[in-house]
Every structure is written in structure tokens, then in C-alpha cells.
Design a protein around this motif. Structure first.
Motif, short mmCIF file in Angstrom:
data_model
loop_
_atom_site.label_atom_id
_atom_site.label_comp_id
_atom_site.label_asym_id
_atom_site.label_seq_id
_atom_site.Cartn_x
_atom_site.Cartn_y
_atom_site.Cartn_z
N TRP A 66 70.62 45.12 45.84
CA TRP A 66 71.14 46.29 46.08
C TRP A 66 70.86 47.06 47.39
O TRP A 66 71.57 47.63 48.12
N HIS A 96 79.59 49.03 35.84
CA HIS A 96 78.80 48.33 36.79
C HIS A 96 79.60 47.19 37.56
O HIS A 96 79.62 47.18 38.69
N MET A 132 71.94 50.42 32.04
CA MET A 132 71.67 49.30 31.15
C MET A 132 70.20 48.90 30.85
O MET A 132 69.86 48.42 29.75
C1 HEM Z 1 69.33 48.47 41.42
C2 HEM Z 1 70.41 47.64 41.31
C3 HEM Z 1 70.78 47.16 39.87
C4 HEM Z 1 70.02 47.12 38.70
C5 HEM Z 1 69.10 48.18 38.34
C6 HEM Z 1 71.04 46.36 37.74
C7 HEM Z 1 70.94 46.07 36.42
C8 HEM Z 1 71.62 45.19 35.85
C9 HEM Z 1 71.46 44.91 34.38
C10 HEM Z 1 70.42 45.58 33.26
C11 HEM Z 1 72.41 44.45 33.86
C12 HEM Z 1 72.59 43.66 32.45
C13 HEM Z 1 72.18 42.29 32.32
C14 HEM Z 1 72.31 41.66 30.70
O1 HEM Z 1 73.38 42.15 30.35
O2 HEM Z 1 71.72 40.76 30.57
C15 HEM Z 1 73.11 43.88 34.82
C16 HEM Z 1 74.36 43.02 34.94
C17 HEM Z 1 74.98 42.79 36.13
N1 HEM Z 1 74.76 43.11 37.26
FE1 HEM Z 1 73.57 44.38 38.15
N2 HEM Z 1 72.10 45.78 38.67
C18 HEM Z 1 71.78 46.01 40.02
C19 HEM Z 1 72.55 45.80 41.09
C20 HEM Z 1 73.55 44.70 40.90
C21 HEM Z 1 74.34 44.27 42.12
C22 HEM Z 1 73.82 44.72 43.59
C23 HEM Z 1 74.84 43.01 41.82
C24 HEM Z 1 76.26 42.43 42.45
C25 HEM Z 1 76.58 42.58 43.61
C26 HEM Z 1 74.82 43.31 40.17
C27 HEM Z 1 75.74 42.41 39.48
C28 HEM Z 1 75.53 42.18 38.25
C29 HEM Z 1 76.56 41.42 37.43
C30 HEM Z 1 77.64 40.71 37.58
C31 HEM Z 1 75.94 41.77 35.93
C32 HEM Z 1 76.64 41.13 34.51
C33 HEM Z 1 76.15 39.94 34.23
C34 HEM Z 1 76.41 39.69 32.59
O3 HEM Z 1 77.26 40.05 32.11
O4 HEM Z 1 75.55 38.75 32.16
N3 HEM Z 1 74.10 43.87 39.85
N4 HEM Z 1 72.57 44.56 36.23
#
Ligand code: HEM
Length: 115
Positions: A77, A10, A56
Motif C-alpha cells: 500500500w 476494497h 476488514m
Molecule cells: C494497508 C493496506 C491494506 C490492508 C490493511 C488490507 C486488508 C485486507 C483484508 C483484511 C482483507 C480480507 C482478507 C480475507 O478475506 O481473508 C483484504 C482482502 C483483499 N485485499 Fe487488501 N488490504 C490492504 C491493501 C490492499 C492492496 C494495496 C491491494 C491490491 C492492490 C489489496 C487487495 C486485496 C484483495 C484482492 C482482497 C480480496 C482477497 C479475497 O477475497 O480473498 N489490498 N485486504
């Protein structure tokens, strides 16, 4: 695949997405035509962000109806998917920088604080 591997994929695909934005803004700012290669980098990275994001969600047993933070990320997104049209029509670095920091920042904030 584990939650950690999905998160690694991701985050690396987010780097590729931002890279594609930089390439596009620079290219179109110099009067470049529609660039297939840059669109492919954008397309592949935004698709892998979605697949790894859903991976995730599955590992975290988050199902529909999604919590607000996931809905926010999904909306961001969609914006980051369509924003390349703006970069092609108005290749302005400042617009690019502000929109990437604003929307990317919102998605990252939501991911970390789950709000
Ligand atoms: C439909 C689109 C997306 C879905 C379904 C999604 C889903 C998720 C999920 C389930 C996590 C894990 C959260 C956790 O560990 O508590 C995550 C982490 C993350 N997402 Fe996404 N995400 C999406 C789009 C994006 C976009 C567009 C970005 C940034 C441009 C992004 C940036 C991040 C980051 C930086 C993390 C890590 C956060 C951490 O480690 O605590 N995500 N995402």
C-alpha cells in the motif's frame, strides 16, 4: 458494516487506483504537467483501500502484531501510494505495467493465501 461490504468497497477502490495509474502514465508520457484531478483519484482510492482494509481487519478480529500477510499488504500500500512520483518522473508504460502487476499481485496473493 459487514466484512463483505468492506471487501466490496476494497476491491472497487483498487479498480479506481489502477485506473488512476493508467491515466497518469498516459498523461505524463505525452508530456503532461502534474495533474491535480488524477492525483485526487489516486489519493481518494488509496485512502479508501486503507479504511476498508482496516475495516476488514476489525471484522476478522486481526489486531497488532499483524500477521505477515497484512504487513506485506501494508508495505505494498505504501509503495502504491508513492509510486506516482516514479510515473511522473519516468512515465514508461512497461515500468508501470511491471510495478502494478508485481506489487498489486503480491497484495492479492497475500490476501488470498494469507502468507
Ligand atoms: C494497508 C493496506 C491494506 C490492508 C490493511 C488490507 C486488508 C485486507 C483484508 C483484511 C482483507 C480480507 C482478507 C480475507 O478475506 O481473508 C483484504 C482482502 C483483499 N485485499 Fe487488501 N488490504 C490492504 C491493501 C490492499 C492492496 C494495496 C491491494 C491490491 C492492490 C489489496 C487487495 C486485496 C484483495 C484482492 C482482497 C480480496 C482477497 C479475497 O477475497 O480473498 N489490498 N485486504
Amino acid at each position: 458494516m459487514s466484512l463483505e461490504i468492506y471487501k466490496l468497497i476494497h476491491l472497487i477502490s483498487i479498480l479506481a487506483l489502477i485506473f488512476s495509474f493508467g491515466l497518469m502514465i498516459g498523461h505524463y508520457k505525452n508530456g503532461g504537467e502534474k495533474n491535480k484531478q488524477y492525483n485526487i483519484i489516486h489519493g481518494i482510492s488509496i485512502t479508501i483501500i486503507l479504511i476498508s482494509g482496516f475495516g476488514m481487519l476489525a471484522r476478522m478480529s486481526i489486531h497488532w502484531p499483524w500477521p505477515t500477510w497484512v504487513i506485506i499488504k501494508a508495505l505494498v500500500w505504501i509503495v502504491l501510494g508513492g509510486i506516482i512520483v516514479l510515473f511522473r518522473k519516468k512515465p514508461n508504460s512497461l515500468i508501470g505495467l511491471i510495478s502494478i502487476l508485481l506489487f498489486g499481485g503480491l497484495a492479492i496473493f497475500s490476501a488470498i493465501y494469507h502468507i
